[in-house]
Enzyme design. Structure first.
Site, short mmCIF file in Angstrom:
data_model
loop_
_atom_site.label_atom_id
_atom_site.label_comp_id
_atom_site.label_asym_id
_atom_site.label_seq_id
_atom_site.Cartn_x
_atom_site.Cartn_y
_atom_site.Cartn_z
N ASN A 276 0.79 -1.08 -0.03
CA ASN A 276 -0.04 -0.09 0.09
C ASN A 276 1.05 1.02 -0.27
O ASN A 276 1.78 1.86 0.73
CB ASN A 276 -0.86 0.21 1.56
CG ASN A 276 -1.97 0.56 1.19
OD1 ASN A 276 -1.80 1.82 0.73
ND2 ASN A 276 -2.57 0.87 1.94
N ARG B 152 -2.40 -1.91 -3.40
CA ARG B 152 -3.70 -1.14 -4.14
C ARG B 152 -3.52 0.20 -4.37
O ARG B 152 -3.00 1.19 -4.42
CB ARG B 152 -3.52 -0.60 -2.12
CG ARG B 152 -5.10 0.01 -1.57
CD ARG B 152 -5.06 0.59 -0.57
NE ARG B 152 -6.63 1.88 -0.92
CZ ARG B 152 -6.70 1.91 0.01
NH1 ARG B 152 -5.55 2.47 0.84
NH2 ARG B 152 -7.66 2.98 0.39
N HIS C 35 -13.06 1.30 -0.72
CA HIS C 35 -13.65 0.68 0.26
C HIS C 35 -14.18 -0.53 -0.69
O HIS C 35 -14.19 -1.45 -0.27
CB HIS C 35 -14.43 0.92 1.61
CG HIS C 35 -13.91 1.76 2.29
ND1 HIS C 35 -14.69 3.16 2.63
CD2 HIS C 35 -12.83 2.65 2.31
CE1 HIS C 35 -13.91 3.77 4.05
NE2 HIS C 35 -12.80 3.70 3.64
N LEU D 208 -17.62 1.15 9.12
CA LEU D 208 -18.01 2.61 9.60
C LEU D 208 -16.10 2.62 9.74
O LEU D 208 -16.25 1.50 11.40
CB LEU D 208 -18.77 2.30 10.67
CG LEU D 208 -19.74 1.70 9.81
CD1 LEU D 208 -21.15 1.84 11.32
CD2 LEU D 208 -20.68 2.45 9.10
N GLY D 209 -15.06 3.43 9.54
CA GLY D 209 -14.43 3.43 10.31
C GLY D 209 -14.24 5.05 10.19
O GLY D 209 -14.79 5.61 10.21
N ARG E 19 -15.09 14.07 7.84
CA ARG E 19 -15.82 14.08 5.85
C ARG E 19 -16.65 14.57 6.63
O ARG E 19 -17.59 14.30 7.24
CB ARG E 19 -15.24 12.97 5.28
CG ARG E 19 -14.01 13.80 4.44
CD ARG E 19 -14.56 11.70 3.74
NE ARG E 19 -13.27 11.34 4.01
CZ ARG E 19 -13.04 9.79 3.75
NH1 ARG E 19 -13.42 9.65 2.30
NH2 ARG E 19 -12.02 9.29 4.32
N ASP F 204 -12.57 11.33 16.34
CA ASP F 204 -12.08 9.62 16.93
C ASP F 204 -13.41 8.72 18.18
O ASP F 204 -14.06 10.32 18.27
CB ASP F 204 -10.77 9.57 17.77
CG ASP F 204 -10.84 7.87 17.97
OD1 ASP F 204 -11.68 6.94 18.53
OD2 ASP F 204 -9.50 6.95 18.00
N GLY G 103 -13.04 0.16 12.31
CA GLY G 103 -13.01 0.29 13.56
C GLY G 103 -14.02 0.41 14.23
O GLY G 103 -13.89 -0.12 15.27
N GLU H 209 -16.46 -2.90 13.67
CA GLU H 209 -15.84 -3.94 14.76
C GLU H 209 -15.56 -3.68 15.46
O GLU H 209 -16.41 -4.65 16.93
CB GLU H 209 -14.29 -5.02 14.39
CG GLU H 209 -14.31 -4.77 12.53
CD GLU H 209 -13.43 -4.87 11.70
OE1 GLU H 209 -11.99 -4.87 12.85
OE2 GLU H 209 -12.65 -4.47 10.95
N GLU I 102 -8.03 -6.12 4.31
CA GLU I 102 -7.95 -5.69 3.53
C GLU I 102 -6.76 -5.63 2.32
O GLU I 102 -6.78 -6.81 1.25
CB GLU I 102 -7.58 -4.24 3.25
CG GLU I 102 -9.31 -3.60 3.52
CD GLU I 102 -9.95 -2.22 3.38
OE1 GLU I 102 -9.68 -1.39 2.89
OE2 GLU I 102 -9.64 -1.33 4.58
P1 AMP Z 1 -10.01 2.64 10.99
O1 AMP Z 1 -10.36 3.79 9.62
O2 AMP Z 1 -11.22 1.59 10.32
O3 AMP Z 1 -8.71 1.99 11.26
O4 AMP Z 1 -11.18 3.20 11.74
C1 AMP Z 1 -10.90 3.74 12.81
C2 AMP Z 1 -11.79 4.38 13.49
O5 AMP Z 1 -12.31 3.28 14.11
C3 AMP Z 1 -11.32 5.56 14.91
O6 AMP Z 1 -11.14 6.60 14.51
C4 AMP Z 1 -12.47 5.13 15.85
O7 AMP Z 1 -13.33 6.46 15.54
C5 AMP Z 1 -12.84 3.48 16.02
N1 AMP Z 1 -12.12 2.87 16.72
C6 AMP Z 1 -11.53 2.22 16.80
N2 AMP Z 1 -11.24 1.45 17.91
C7 AMP Z 1 -12.71 1.87 18.46
C8 AMP Z 1 -13.03 0.91 20.02
N3 AMP Z 1 -12.29 0.96 20.76
N4 AMP Z 1 -14.75 2.05 20.03
C9 AMP Z 1 -14.79 2.25 19.52
N5 AMP Z 1 -14.56 3.36 18.56
C10 AMP Z 1 -13.55 2.91 17.62
#
Ligand code: AMP
Length: 400
Positions: free
Chosen positions: A7, A91, A180, A209-210, A241, A283, A331, A334, A385
């Site tokens: 990547n 990627r 995605h 959802l991340g 965003r 976050d 994130g 899950e 991924e």
């Molecule tokens: P990703 O883009 O898939 O890496 O997701 C990142 C986002 O997942 C972070 O900005 C967090 O807001 C959220 N996240 C990660 N761990 C947790 C958790 N244990 N509880 C709630 N949100 C989380």
């Protein structure tokens, strides 16, 4: 068989080496701050050997050379020679209308990746640099591009066209592409393996959802709609965003010109979303903590996020003509059981019921979290991924 997944970003390069038969990661690493002062290298292999130190990366070539040295490092070799690498999967963020599946990189396919630069000016040039450097430093090893947009190419025109003058589509390929795709494809494939219903007919909504978030409506394994558009800005509000807004707001903000240092693009991509509304953070862990302490704007941002998720899922249920399964991944999907519960509770009118205990205890594992009597299966499926890129690379080259 060993498959390397790369990547390549504008200032970083991440890699994972897979032992394909076991689908295990036997080495991974990260070259950071390429072309910037204080660049850093981290590498670890399955034997626990770690390199974690400052290195000078003047270019992506330096980064790939360092990765190769680490893979061949006599102190703890991951491979004895480069010939052991069967293929490299890269990627690539935007495949535009040119790539409906992973594709071996040739002069022609690289030219097509270049044509997608205007839609992904930050990512595609860096992705292509990764391909070209690997071609040079690993001659003879097939290089495959795996596109974030490719999985969504099965959408029908009624889903991917915008209500704009047709010439923007004809002359400039302005349409919905979605992103995605490797994640949606990976969890959809897993859901098809796990489901109780007929996989050829399965009506599935995958919720990635991340920090960036998107949804895909999938029928019998084929994407029929997705929430991101020409760029990853469309759809649900995200970390920073805005997601979908009234398009007239763009010219309204531009005319206000209350902060001449920032263009509207920047405001919509980096200062909006849950961070913009809450004023707290992008976050979700920070947002949750603030909401628990009574911060009303953090509470508002979280409730807006869930409400928008429910509206998108509801519209996709209509588009699919019903629903069999929903998957949460990435994130937030899950890990955040509260977000999953809020969204699922709002869909309870459809007969969706969660196993509350299982939902509350599921953080990052693959679990069916709906109750036995639920009308809709709800899965948490951790996305992967890199593994998805490795699988698609092997499949397209017919190596399996
Ligand atoms: P990703 O883009 O898939 O890496 O997701 C990142 C986002 O997942 C972070 O900005 C967090 O807001 C959220 N996240 C990660 N761990 C947790 C958790 N244990 N509880 C709630 N949100 C989380």
């Amino acid at each position: 068989m060993k498959i390397l997944v790369i990547n390549s970003g504008s200032s970083s390069l991440k890699y994972q080496m897979f032992d394909y038969e076991n689908k295990t990661v036997i080495a991974k690493g990260l070259c950071e701050r390429i072309g910037i002062a204080n660049s850093h290298f981290k590498h670890e292999n399955a034997s626990g050997y770690v390199i974690d130190e400052g290195r000078s990366f003047k270019s992506h070539s330096d980064a790939v050379r360092t990765m190769i040295e680490a893979l061949l490092d006599p102190q703890s070799p991951v491979i004895e020679s480069l010939e052991e690498i069967a293929a490299v999967g890269h990627r690539i963020v935007h495949g535009g209308p040119y790539f409906a599946k992973p594709t071996e990189m040739t002069q022609e396919s690289k030219d097509a990746v270049r044509k997608c630069f205007p839609w992904s000016p930050l990512h595609n040039p860096a992705n292509l640099t990764g391909v070209e450097v690997c071609e040079k430093l690993m001659p003879g090893i097939p290089q495959v591009g795996v596109f974030d947009t490719a999985f969504h190419q099965t959408m029908p025109p009624k889903a991917y066209m915008y209500g704009l003058p047709y010439r923007y589509y004809e002359e400039h390929n302005v349409r919905r592409y979605g992103f995605h795709g490797t994640s949606h494809a990976y969890v959809a494939r897993r859901a098809a393996e796990l489901t109780q219903c007929d996989k050829d007919q399965q009506r599935l909504i995958t919720c990635h959802l991340g920090n960036g978030s998107s949804f895909a409506a999938i029928k019998g394994g084929q994407c029929i709609d997705t929430s991101m558009g020409l760029t990853p800005l469309e759809g649900i509000m995200m970390g920073t965003r805005s997601g979908s807004i009234d398009p007239a707001i763009v010219s309204f903000i531009a005319k206000l010109n209350d902060d001449a240092t920032k263009d509207v693009d920047y405001i919509l991509n980096h200062e909006s979303g849950v961070r913009g509304v809450s004023g707290v953070s992008s976050d979700f862990r920070d947002l949750k903590a603030a909401a628990m302490q009574g911060n009303e704007r953090a509470q508002l941002a979280l409730s807006m996020f869930c409400y928008q998720a429910v509206k998108i899922i509801g519209s996709y249920i209509a588009a699919l003509g019903g629903i069999d399964s929903i998957v949460f991944t990435a994130g937030i999907g899950e890990n955040d059981d509260r977000i999953r519960k809020t969204i699922c509770d709002d869909l309870s009118f459809l007969g969706l019921t969660l196993d509350e205990g299982l939902n509350a205890s599921t953080h990052g594992e693959e679990v069916l979290i709906s109750a036995a009597d639920s009308s809709i299966e709800v899965f948490v499926i951790p996305t992967n991924e890199e593994l998805s890129i490795a699988i698609q690379t092997v499949e397209v080259l017919g190596l399996a």
